[in-house]
Design a protein around this motif. Structure first.
Motif: not given
Length: 258
Positions: A1-12, A38-47
């Motif tokens: 059994m192997v599960i493959r997890i891609a991950a990145v954060g702070d793309v802003h 892992a969060g910080d998907l945006t620069r300033h958190g606007t819609e």
């Protein structure tokens, strides 16, 4: 059994950089069973910035799970950000979890943004002014929610997803003076309270990729400025002695290390 997890954060993401990750993301289904942000998907958190994130990370052919970061709260539009992401099919966690049915088994992901507070020997305490108590209790509440979510999931492989760091190891390279604002030992304790296989976080742009909790859980800082690629991929399974890691950059070049 192997599960493959891609991950990145702070793309802003905002309108100026939307599209930067998409070429590599189009190849994602061939490399991973799920993508964790892992969060910080945006620069300033606007819609409007959240709509950029939805365009970039929506419709990838694999489940996408995220937590918010501090930048995603900046303009006090977090509810609108969450709604926009969820409308695009992206699962947003905050003190809860999800179990995904992958080809290699059931992947459980528990997530919180987390908060600061510092680490053993150099941490804030729930004492003194109301402002300090509120600061520390925010961290405590977040860590308690993460631990409860981790312990509640019935799955084959368990992953913790936060924005703030659970350990100081992955902060190496950042000024020591700001460690208390980059993470908290309480998140590490929460991760160790369950049979967690891997903990992923962002936030520390000048930090180090690898670390471990006091209980031995592998911790990876997947902030984009650290991994310097569109995402990293972690192969997790019962028969693996340690996380096997491969990464695909925006150029599509495959890299591997263990």
């Amino acid at each position: 059994m192997v599960i493959r997890i891609a991950a990145v954060g702070d793309v802003h993401l905002d309108e100026d950089v939307v599209g930067r990750f998409r070429p590599a993301l189009e190849e994602l289904s061939g490399h991973a069973d799920a993508l964790l942000l892992a969060g910080d998907l945006t620069r300033h958190g606007t819609e409007s910035e959240a709509r950029c994130v939805a365009r970039e990370f929506g419709g990838l052919g694999v489940p996408v799970v995220t937590v918010l970061g501090n930048h995603d709260h900046q303009c006090d539009q977090a509810p609108q950000v969450v709604r926009t992401l969820e409308d695009a099919g992206i699962t947003v966690l905050e003190g809860d979890g999800i179990v995904l049915d992958c080809a290699g088994g059931r992947l459980g992901v528990a997530g919180v943004k987390g908060f600061g507070g510092g680490f053993a020997g150099r941490c804030a305490s729930d004492f003194g002014e109301p402002e300090m108590k509120a600061f520390v209790r925010t961290t405590t509440d977040s860590a308690d929610a993460l631990g409860a979510a981790l312990r509640s999931l019935d799955c084959d492989v368990l992953v913790a997803l936060t924005h703030y760091s659970p350990v100081p190891d992955t902060l190496a390279g950042e000024p020591l003076e700001i460690y208390p604002f980059l993470g908290s030992y309480q998140l590490g304790q929460a991760i160790d309270s369950a049979p967690t296989a891997l903990a992923l976080h962002g936030h520390a742009h000048h930090g180090t990729e690898r670390g471990a909790t006091p209980g031995g859980v592998r911790v990876r800082n997947v902030a984009h400025p650290v991994i310097k690629q569109a995402y990293s991929v972690f192969h997790l399974g019962d028969h693996l002695d340690q996380a096997q890691v491969s990464g695909v950059g925006a150029s599509g070049i495959q890299q591997s290390w263990s």
